[in-house]
Scaffold this motif. Sequence first.
Motif, PDB file in Angstrom:
ATOM      1  N   GLU A 271       0.856  -1.152   0.030  1.00 31.91           N
ATOM      2  CA  GLU A 271      -0.072  -0.129  -0.158  1.00 31.91           C
ATOM      3  C   GLU A 271       0.577   1.647  -0.112  1.00 31.91           C
ATOM      4  N   GLN A 272       1.836   1.231   0.563  1.00 29.12           N
ATOM      5  CA  GLN A 272       2.854   2.206   0.946  1.00 29.12           C
ATOM      6  C   GLN A 272       3.615   3.185  -0.055  1.00 29.12           C
ATOM      7  N   ALA A 273       4.320   1.154  -1.484  1.00 29.72           N
ATOM      8  CA  ALA A 273       4.216   1.999  -2.415  1.00 29.72           C
ATOM      9  C   ALA A 273       3.482   2.385  -3.669  1.00 29.72           C
ATOM     10  N   MET A 274       2.037   1.441  -3.957  1.00 30.43           N
ATOM     11  CA  MET A 274       1.024   1.828  -4.543  1.00 30.43           C
ATOM     12  C   MET A 274       0.911   3.492  -4.225  1.00 30.43           C
ATOM     13  N   ASN A 275       0.538   4.009  -3.310  1.00 26.67           N
ATOM     14  CA  ASN A 275       0.896   5.664  -2.356  1.00 26.67           C
ATOM     15  C   ASN A 275       1.924   6.532  -3.775  1.00 26.67           C
ATOM     16  N   MET A 276       2.892   5.547  -3.191  1.00 24.46           N
ATOM     17  CA  MET A 276       4.458   6.477  -3.507  1.00 24.46           C
ATOM     18  C   MET A 276       4.281   6.528  -4.740  1.00 24.46           C
TER      19      MET A 276
END
Length: 319
Positions: A271-276
Amino acid sequence: MIGSTALMRNPSPKGLPPPPGAQPDDGATPQLRAADTEMARVLKTKPLRMASDSQSGTIAYWKHEPLHDVVEPMADHVIMTYPAGSQALERRSGKSAAISTARPGVVTIIPAGSTSRWDIHRSMHVVQLYLPQRTLLRIADEAGTVSPGDLLERTGHPDAITSRLLLSAADSLEGSATLDTLFRQQLTDLLATRVLAAHAGVPAAPQPIIGGLSPMVLRRSIERLRSDSDADVSLAALASDAGLSRFHFCRSFKESTGLSPHAWLRQHRLEQAMNMLRETDEPVVSIAAALGYSTQTAFAAAFKKLTGETPSDWRRRTR
């Protein structure tokens, strides 16, 4: 035994040295070598990949050449499986002999303190777990089972569950250090539980799950897992913070969330990767580093495994 050639420095013309009379209690007997040291001596090479955890054990992936030697007594139990192919195994211990086949879905076990002659006629790949006796005793205690007896010798023994767990552990030897370490810790405990149930003199019978974590403990565990600092997110730290054993913490966390601690952290990192990827113009390599991956390639492989797309393709599609 996946390509594990055992060498004896000065082989006796009459065969093997006599097997030791007793199993070491914690692998602390001075004359016994650590398993990784003995395997390197016998296989005459270095592992392609290896990772060690002081509270669990060591996972090693080897490719070795034909082997005709004696594996000398080791301080750790060695559990191994074979990623691919089919290869004859010949093992002799004292007056007994075993002939089997190394292939996916089977396991070989060399109990701590035992010795045997091995003959493997072609090069092969093997995944090995070096499991300290103290880990088996810890798991038996945490699971509320009787103490384990000696592990049984196995040579190409059918056990698809243990084989699959070992191969999964080998897959985690590259990538995100935090994720992979947590995953290996969980897998090692699972493997120890499985070995106790299927390959010990006294089979283990783990206690049923009795409930999840309290809301306060679960919140504290999730805060630790979410931390972007250098907080310790090892299984030991998470369990200690919750006031539980590693065994019961894993079971209770999954009861509360539906995911193991590793799966939860992997989902959070995704989820962090997708947001970034969606909200910033940071290069993929920078995102990989920020999330703790050793290389951009390792991050891309993990991302694609979960989403079916590379990070770059996903970014282009969602913007």
